[in-house]
Design a protein around this motif. Structure first.
Motif, PDB file in Angstrom:
ATOM      1  N   ALA A 533      25.336   1.527 -25.401  1.00 16.36           N
ATOM      2  CA  ALA A 533      24.752   0.505 -26.474  1.00 16.36           C
ATOM      3  C   ALA A 533      23.526   0.840 -27.270  1.00 16.36           C
ATOM      4  N   GLU A 534      22.664   1.223 -26.289  1.00 22.21           N
ATOM      5  CA  GLU A 534      21.231   1.642 -27.077  1.00 22.21           C
ATOM      6  C   GLU A 534      21.551   2.588 -28.145  1.00 22.21           C
ATOM      7  N   LEU A 535      22.252   3.820 -27.752  1.00 22.27           N
ATOM      8  CA  LEU A 535      22.340   4.699 -28.628  1.00 22.27           C
ATOM      9  C   LEU A 535      23.148   4.543 -29.913  1.00 22.27           C
ATOM     10  N   THR A 536      24.110   3.569 -29.575  1.00 19.08           N
ATOM     11  CA  THR A 536      25.028   3.114 -30.745  1.00 19.08           C
ATOM     12  C   THR A 536      24.122   2.298 -31.603  1.00 19.08           C
ATOM     13  N   ASN A 579      31.714  -1.140 -39.808  1.00 16.46           N
ATOM     14  CA  ASN A 579      31.511   0.118 -39.103  1.00 16.46           C
ATOM     15  C   ASN A 579      33.005  -0.129 -37.806  1.00 16.46           C
ATOM     16  N   VAL A 580      33.985   0.389 -38.140  1.00 16.39           N
ATOM     17  CA  VAL A 580      35.219   0.243 -37.117  1.00 16.39           C
ATOM     18  C   VAL A 580      34.966   1.090 -36.275  1.00 16.39           C
ATOM     19  N   LEU A 581      34.426   2.182 -36.340  1.00 13.33           N
ATOM     20  CA  LEU A 581      34.105   3.225 -35.336  1.00 13.33           C
ATOM     21  C   LEU A 581      32.563   3.110 -35.281  1.00 13.33           C
ATOM     22  N   PRO A 582      31.739   2.451 -34.398  1.00 13.17           N
ATOM     23  CA  PRO A 582      30.672   2.691 -34.353  1.00 13.17           C
ATOM     24  C   PRO A 582      29.617   3.704 -34.354  1.00 13.17           C
ATOM     25  N   HIS A 583      30.089   4.864 -34.023  1.00 12.29           N
ATOM     26  CA  HIS A 583      29.724   6.061 -33.737  1.00 12.29           C
ATOM     27  C   HIS A 583      29.513   6.792 -34.817  1.00 12.29           C
ATOM     28  N   VAL A 584      30.226   6.499 -35.857  1.00  8.97           N
ATOM     29  CA  VAL A 584      30.651   7.456 -37.255  1.00  8.97           C
ATOM     30  C   VAL A 584      29.389   6.845 -38.121  1.00  8.97           C
ATOM     31  N   GLN A 585      28.970   7.822 -39.036  1.00 12.17           N
ATOM     32  CA  GLN A 585      27.825   7.418 -39.813  1.00 12.17           C
ATOM     33  C   GLN A 585      27.955   6.934 -41.195  1.00 12.17           C
ATOM     34  N   ALA A 612      27.883  -3.504 -33.499  1.00  9.47           N
ATOM     35  CA  ALA A 612      28.122  -2.179 -32.742  1.00  9.47           C
ATOM     36  C   ALA A 612      29.293  -2.163 -32.023  1.00  9.47           C
ATOM     37  N   ALA A 613      30.309  -3.053 -31.994  1.00  7.55           N
ATOM     38  CA  ALA A 613      31.336  -3.170 -31.364  1.00  7.55           C
ATOM     39  C   ALA A 613      32.632  -2.073 -31.834  1.00  7.55           C
TER      40      ALA A 613
END
Length: 717
Positions: A533-536, A579-585, A612-613
């Motif tokens: 969660a912190e990284l995201t 941000n559907v995919l929170p890890h994508v830029q 971030a979900a």
């Protein structure tokens, strides 16, 4: 105790050997110690273990086989790459600089400004026999200098330790009396110092006192020297392997930096060599003048000298702006491809990769076409630069990448870990499976599992983790390698190196990919929820709005497409940026339709999800069809094609996995068009990839948007 004749300058020991293809060989080792048992994610407790059983490095236990999304097979093994403190030695040889210096030494034009190679002076050698027991404090500066030169000559036949107590008096007196020596004698002392076996560090007492004082004296006298003398002294510092530490080299490049616009071709080449050593091109240098001068002299330098020039720019992180100069470099390179050495070609390709503008992408593609017949003769390092040269502009040459990847796959045992990582990156970027070696990713995964790679992985953990991430981007889930990448000792290694500060993004992407595409029973390491969660939160993309300050080109494009799509759907409440995919830029557009294809307002339950979900389609609205629209900006497609690059292809795959119907708006079809054409482009891509019934929506959207324009004109006069 005076010498009867002067000893000419000598070549430094330790210079690399050049083969008949001018390729430098020899890579050694120096002590390196990895502490690998400190747990935690990038400095904290950021991992969780899922049914991991302690194992060994030989992969002999707890294996099961799964299919990856591309049909390969992967052993699923929980293992640790770090089995204790790793000790190994690396003697770093700066092979690129050795090659560049060898080029200068091989050309007559540089014979008076580089350190030469001469026969030992027997007079001084014999003189050394009488140096023991001398009271150096009572000797003149000339006698002390002669004594040091003589002892240095003796080192050619009988290596000695400069730090031995018997030499301390001589070194101490020489340090005190350096200011009394002539310029020629200073050169002789510099040459002589290079004859002694290398000390363990540059800070051992005798060596430190000597080179520090020499540095001061040379720097003080530099102002009265001409450019040739400055270069010759600088070359002596290179022979001593002190160019990066000495004040002299920095001050010399600074002083001469104001004269680059008027330098002769050879002077410019040699200046850029020393600038490369200091890793700095002075900020006051007017690049326009420097590039203009380079363009003027380019026809007067050889292709090998061009390699030295290119290395000077690349190592100082100075990239070219002049398209005229870039074109000239490409032309000269193409004309000399049959003769250029691998190291020089490497340097040229590196600077072209960073400098060629988008307007010159065809020239880059033509260069790749010209390189194709040369590939069999090139070494691994050069082949890698050929594979990477088009990356920044997404210029793809299938035959070239296929040939390089196929050779790398067949010679993977002899590749460095960094080479494996970079070729995997290139293949991922172009979303390319080489037709001549379709199992290359399986071979790469198998090589990363080899016990012989463990020490190299400990030394370059970033390369290992990045390689695993690129495999996942391509749909290759080597679960044992993923677990190794996410294990606490690996994360601890990443956290200790300040150069790896951005690796959290890749670690986060890896963990999210596991959640989205990994098997339900994955037995390996994961990030713990708090750390993820912190990284995201740290890396999540900004969601643009009309009030966003300084929007990027991509954000402007997203907002514009949102307006057009809202007009087609019937209002702004039918579409959102998220941000559907929170890890994508980059964020995407989302809208819903009924089973008949009619637009439906987005449920408040969905809109209320935290930024971030991971945004699954809301399960309580079973009758809805969920659609995601990816805005394919400038970096989404391979140049001059409609093929998505690897990261965007992974994004599309993961959105499909979540349950979205996905379509991509291609910027090359959408941008710089009139309103009607833009809407027609959107209608086409929605018809192909979404569940929206598009009939009649383009015309109604056109009327609505034109009405908005008229309204705004009336409002603002």
């Amino acid at each position: 105790m005076c010498a009867h004749r002067l000893w000419p300058t000598v070549q430094a020991l330790g210079r690399g050997l050049i083969t008949n293809r001018n390729e430098i060989i020899q890579q050694g080792v120096r002590a390196y110690n990895v502490q690998n048992f400190n747990s935690g994610y990038l400095g904290g407790q950021g991992y969780q273990q899922q049914n991991v059983v302690p194992g060994s490095d030989n992969l002999t236990w707890s294996q099961r086989v799964t299919h990856s999304t591309r049909g390969g097979f992967n052993k699923v093994v929980s293992r640790s790459l770090h089995c204790g403190n790793v000790f190994f030695v690396k003697e770093f040889q700066d092979l690129e600089n050795e090659h560049a210096h060898a080029i200068l030494r091989s050309l007559p034009a540089y014979s008076t400004t580089t350190v030469g190679k001469d026969s030992p002076d027997s007079t001084y050698y014999q003189h050394a026999m009488y140096c023991s027991g001398v009271d150096w404090e009572k000797c003149s500066a000339q006698e002390v200098a002669d004594g040091f030169i003589a002892m240095s000559q003796l080192c050619r036949h009988q290596p000695m330790d400069l730090e031995d107590a018997q030499h301390s008096s001589l070194c101490g007196e020489l340090t005190k009396k350096l200011t009394h020596l002539s310029d020629q004698q200073l050169l002789m002392i510099l040459s002589s110092l290079a004859l002694w076996p290398q000390t363990s560090t540059s800070t051992t007492p005798n060596f430190l006192s000597l080179w520090n004082r020499l540095d001061q004296v040379c720097t003080q006298r530099m102002k009265k020297w001409d450019m040739s003398q400055m270069f010759l002294v600088a070359d002596h510092w290179y022979a001593l392997k002190l160019s990066k530490l000495s004040t002299y080299n920095v001050q010399m490049t600074k002083m001469l930096g104001r004269r680059v616009g008027s330098m002769e071709p050879t002077q410019l080449v040699q200046y850029l060599f020393y600038a490369n050593l200091s890793r700095k091109l002075e900020p006051f240098i007017v690049m326009r003048e420097l590039e203009k001068r380079l363009t003027e002299v380019l026809e007067h330098v050889s292709i090998e000298e061009l390699g030295v020039i290119a290395m000077g720019f690349f190592k100082t992180q100075t990239f070219l702006k002049s398209e005229k100069l870039i074109d000239a470099i490409i032309d000269k390179t193409q004309e000399n491809l049959e003769f250029v050495s691998d190291a020089s070609l490497c340097a040229i390709l590196k600077i072209l990769r960073k400098s060629v503008p988008g307007t010159r992408w065809k020239s880059l593609h033509n260069l790749l076409e010209s390189l194709k017949p040369q590939l069999p003769r090139l070494n691994h390092m050069c082949l890698l630069q050929v594979a990477l040269v088009g990356n920044n502009l997404l210029v793809f040459h299938g035959d070239v990448i296929n040939a390089i990847a196929t050779r790398f796959a067949s010679e993977v045992k002899s590749l460095r870990l960094k080479d494996i990582e970079r070729i995997t990156f290139a293949l991922m970027l172009y979303n390319f499976i080489p037709p001549d070696c379709p199992d290359i990713f399986v071979k790469i995964a198998e090589e990363l599992r080899q016990k012989e790679r463990i020490s190299e992985i400990n030394m370059y953990p970033k390369s290992f983790v990045s390689c695993v991430v690129y495999l996942v981007n391509m749909g290759i889930f080597a679960l044992d390698l993923i677990s190794a990448a996410l294990q606490p000792s690996m994360l601890s290694l990443l956290s200790k190196n300040t150069n790896y500060s951005d690796m959290g993004r890749e670690v986060n992407e890896l963990d999210w990919a596991l959640e989205l595409e990994g098997p339900a029973g994955y037995p390996g390491y994961r990030l713990d929820p708090e750390s993820r969660a912190e990284l995201t939160k740290k890396y999540i993309a900004r969601v643009p709005s009309r009030s966003t300050r300084d929007p990027t080109h991509q954000e402007k494009l997203i907002l514009e497409v949102q307006d057009k799509l809202a007009a087609m759907l019937g209002g702004t409440n039918f579409v959102t940026i998220t941000n559907v995919l929170p890890h994508v830029q980059t964020p995407d557009l989302v809208f819903c339709t009924s089973s008949e294809g009619d637009p439906v307002e987005l449920p408040s339950e969905y809109l209320d999800l935290k930024p971030a979900a991971l945004k699954y389609p809301c399960p309580s609205y079973g009758g809805l069809q969920w659609n995601a629209v990816i805005i394919g900006g400038r970096n989404a497609f391979i140049r001059n094609t409609s093929h998505l690059q690897g990261n965007v292809q992974m994004k599309k795959r993961q959105l499909n996995r979540l349950g979205y119907h996905v379509c991509v708006v291609p910027h090359m079809d959408y941008s710089r068009k009139n309103l009607r054409t833009k809407l027609a482009c959107l209608e086409r891509i929605l018809k192909e990839g979404s569940t929206l019934a598009t009939d009649g929506r383009t015309e109604s959207a056109l009327i609505s948007l034109k009405g908005q324009v008229v309204q705004q004109e009336e409002m603002y006069g």
